[in-house]
Design an enzyme around this catalytic site. Structure first.
Site, PDB file in Angstrom:
ATOM      1  N   HIS A   1      34.735  -9.190  13.297  1.00 51.72           N
ATOM      2  CA  HIS A   1      33.654  -8.026  13.570  1.00 51.72           C
ATOM      3  C   HIS A   1      34.029  -6.908  12.843  1.00 51.72           C
ATOM      4  O   HIS A   1      33.404  -5.979  12.891  1.00 51.72           O
ATOM      5  CB  HIS A   1      33.649  -8.006  15.344  1.00 51.72           C
ATOM      6  CG  HIS A   1      33.244  -9.390  15.861  1.00 51.72           C
ATOM      7  ND1 HIS A   1      32.197  -9.443  16.165  1.00 51.72           N
ATOM      8  CD2 HIS A   1      34.048 -10.087  16.254  1.00 51.72           C
ATOM      9  CE1 HIS A   1      31.975 -10.906  16.696  1.00 51.72           C
ATOM     10  NE2 HIS A   1      33.247 -11.145  16.845  1.00 51.72           N
TER      11      HIS A   1
ATOM     12  N   GLU B   1      57.718  -5.261   0.200  1.00 54.07           N
ATOM     13  CA  GLU B   1      58.651  -4.558  -0.308  1.00 54.07           C
ATOM     14  C   GLU B   1      59.514  -5.416  -1.322  1.00 54.07           C
ATOM     15  O   GLU B   1      60.359  -5.015  -2.473  1.00 54.07           O
ATOM     16  CB  GLU B   1      59.690  -4.374   0.741  1.00 54.07           C
ATOM     17  CG  GLU B   1      59.406  -2.933   1.235  1.00 54.07           C
ATOM     18  CD  GLU B   1      60.614  -2.330   2.138  1.00 54.07           C
ATOM     19  OE1 GLU B   1      61.475  -2.717   2.330  1.00 54.07           O
ATOM     20  OE2 GLU B   1      60.261  -0.937   2.557  1.00 54.07           O
TER      21      GLU B   1
ATOM     22  N   LYS C   1      61.803   9.087  -0.047  1.00 59.13           N
ATOM     23  CA  LYS C   1      63.045   9.416   0.885  1.00 59.13           C
ATOM     24  C   LYS C   1      63.698  10.784   0.505  1.00 59.13           C
ATOM     25  O   LYS C   1      63.833  11.497   1.058  1.00 59.13           O
ATOM     26  CB  LYS C   1      63.900   8.270   0.966  1.00 59.13           C
ATOM     27  CG  LYS C   1      63.706   7.118   1.922  1.00 59.13           C
ATOM     28  CD  LYS C   1      64.949   6.456   2.195  1.00 59.13           C
ATOM     29  CE  LYS C   1      64.505   5.002   2.858  1.00 59.13           C
ATOM     30  NZ  LYS C   1      65.762   4.176   2.915  1.00 59.13           N
TER      31      LYS C   1
HETATM   32  O1  PA5 Z   1      63.732  -3.720   4.577  1.00 53.56           O
HETATM   33  C1  PA5 Z   1      64.564  -2.538   4.454  1.00 53.56           C
HETATM   34  O2  PA5 Z   1      65.692  -2.686   3.584  1.00 53.56           O
HETATM   35  C2  PA5 Z   1      63.890  -1.365   4.809  1.00 53.56           C
HETATM   36  O3  PA5 Z   1      62.865  -1.314   5.553  1.00 53.56           O
HETATM   37  C3  PA5 Z   1      65.012  -0.660   5.889  1.00 53.56           C
HETATM   38  O4  PA5 Z   1      65.198  -1.840   6.922  1.00 53.56           O
HETATM   39  C4  PA5 Z   1      64.435   0.527   6.552  1.00 53.56           C
HETATM   40  O5  PA5 Z   1      64.174   1.539   5.307  1.00 53.56           O
HETATM   41  C5  PA5 Z   1      65.548   1.225   7.329  1.00 53.56           C
HETATM   42  O6  PA5 Z   1      66.870   1.231   6.652  1.00 53.56           O
HETATM   43  P1  PA5 Z   1      68.196   1.523   7.645  1.00 53.56           P
HETATM   44  O7  PA5 Z   1      68.185   0.149   8.420  1.00 53.56           O
HETATM   45  O8  PA5 Z   1      69.080   1.829   6.700  1.00 53.56           O
HETATM   46  O9  PA5 Z   1      67.690   2.615   8.760  1.00 53.56           O
END
Ligand code: PA5
Length: 469
Positions: free
Chosen positions: A324, A295, A438
């Site tokens: 393996h 990310e 999303k």
């Molecule tokens: O790293 C990030 O920003 C994402 O993985 C969020 O943690 C994830 O989308 C969850 O978001 P939220 O804490 O708003 O539910």
């Protein structure tokens, strides 16, 4: 505080070991040092200006205090502690639990210091139904820690609404309020609104710290503390690593070396980065790393706004299991990967392998040897085989696995990711590409305001029979 450390070992990416076609020469290291040193300084400056907020988490005194207070209540109140969250709101919790608590923590009361711990980071109805069947008559002995910075994340919101309904039905408003702890934005967001109405106990997701950088905040600390993990030592380990990753001497800074080597190989066509722990306890740390790396570094635009489409692909494997399953590809497939092994010097416990039957003398080489020796020999054996085929390998060596060294590891990879972001010249702290999927889900779930998007999705939604075999 303990004295164990982790160390970053990188000799096996050098030309001396794997030759000049795939290995780095002394000259190339000097060039990487030149490129990276100003970026270390830049990151140190950004951090001083409070622009890299996760870097300050190990020094925050308020969060561990609040976490300890709630954890000590919870440990008296419940037998089951359930985290509802996803992505950065779950992966750190899972990684800490796997790394620092026994394998059979949930099954064997004698092996655990706190309540059973579950983390739900999905919306699979089969998985959750099975759990709800089991937990249904134990709700008064169960605390749910719902973690969401925004509160709008569909997965966490859906799980929360299911649990909310169950708690209200079975325990009434008082029980609903008592059995939930919310970790969310201190001021705004959907979950904050719910907290204000319901009056749950709360902890904060720190301002300016994105989910995947938040494990050392109340997001990751509460379930760790509830499970009996020494959060002070975890944070002390992160502070210890902070000294090392702030060094402006490139060759003394493990995050700078790690980031620069990864960056070099990405540019040289090795775009896949495999994390390969040889310790079951470390396996979920590679999952946590996978999110952090993907990310943070997978971006279309650079900081000048130009299209660059960069991002190394993180892959996780587990030693010895994946020898393996994957090593055939890793050795004979394209030389497009770099490997980061995680190796443990001293295991807390060991097992001596029993004697072989007389009829199978071919197994007697194992007898009387410690299992950890076999595990580490397999790591070295695999590394040797990869090096034989000129595959670059690095190792993070753990003196031991404990809260202090895990804190070091987390901080090392966070700082590595920040520096890699600077080397790639991208913003490592946002994740714009996650949004469209999303929003499309909102549209498919009939959320008002997404009608236009729902129309655009229709061609993807409708199965074209002409292509269905
Ligand atoms: O790293 C990030 O920003 C994402 O993985 C969020 O943690 C994830 O989308 C969850 O978001 P939220 O804490 O708003 O539910």
């Amino acid at each position: 505080m303990t004295s164990e450390r982790i160390h970053f070992y990188y000799k096996n990416v050098t030309a001396e070991v794997i030759g000049t076609e795939h290995g780095l020469t002394a000259q190339q290291f000097q060039e990487l040092a030149q490129k990276t040193t100003p970026l270390i300084e830049q990151l140190n400056q950004q951090r001083k200006a409070s622009k890299v907020r996760y870097r300050d988490l190990p020094y925050n005194e308020q969060y561990p205090k609040q976490v300890r207070e709630i954890a000590s209540q919870v440990m008296n109140e419940c037998e089951n502690f359930v985290v509802l969250g996803i992505g950065g709101s779950a992966l750190g919790n899972i990684a800490l639990q796997t790394a620092l608590n026994p394998y059979l923590y949930n099954l064997d009361a004698a092996q655990r210091k706190g309540p059973r711990l579950f983390v739900f980071d999905n919306v699979d109805p089969m998985q959750l139904s099975s759990f709800l069947d089991w937990i249904g008559d134990k709700l008064d002995k169960t605390i749910f820690n719902v973690i969401s910075k925004s509160g709008r994340t569909a997965e966490t919101a859906a799980q929360f609404l299911i649990i909310r309904e169950m708690l209200l039905k079975k325990l009434g408003p008082g029980g609903y309020k008592k059995q939930i702890i919310a970790t969310t934005d201190p001021k705004e967001g959907t979950l904050r609104k719910i907290v204000n109405e319901a009056g749950f106990r709360t902890l904060e997701v720190p301002d300016g710290v994105g989910g995947r950088w938040s494990v050392l905040s109340p997001v990751g600390l509460l379930s760790a503390a509830v499970g009996g993990i020494d959060i002070e030592n975890l944070l002390a380990g992160a502070r210890d690593m902070d000294q090392r990753v702030s060094r402006t001497d490139f060759f003394a800074n493990p995050a700078a070396l790690n980031a620069a080597i990864n960056w070099h190989y990405y540019n040289a066509g090795k775009r896949i980065s495999v994390m390969f722990p040889y310790a079951w306890r470390l396996k979920d740390l590679s999952d946590w790393y996978r999110q952090l790396w993907a990310e943070s570094l997978g971006k279309t635009k650079n900081l000048k706004g130009l299209d660059v489409y960069v991002g190394p692909t993180p892959v996780n494997a587990l030693g010895t299991t994946d020898q393996h399953s994957q090593v055939q590809l890793y050795r004979e497939g394209p030389n497009d990967k770099i490997f980061t092994f995680l190796q443990v010097k001293q295991f807390d416990r060991d097992i001596v392998i029993g004697p072989a039957p007389e009829s199978t003398p071919e197994l007697s080489y194992l007898a009387g040897k410690q299992m950890s020796r076999l595990l580490n020999s397999e790591k070295l054996g695999t590394e040797y085989a990869l090096l034989h085929d000129k595959r670059p390998c690095m190792t993070v060596l753990f003196d031991q696995v404990n809260a202090f060294t895990i804190g070091q590891f987390i901080y090392l990879f966070e700082a590595t990711t920040s520096l890699a972001g600077l080397l790639f010249d991208i913003n490592a702290y946002d994740q714009p590409a996650v949004e469209l999927g999303k929003e499309a889900t909102f549209a498919l779930m009939d959320q008002p305001g997404y009608e236009d998007l729902a129309e655009k999705i229709k061609p993807v939604q409708q199965i074209d029979g002409g292509y269905l075999v």
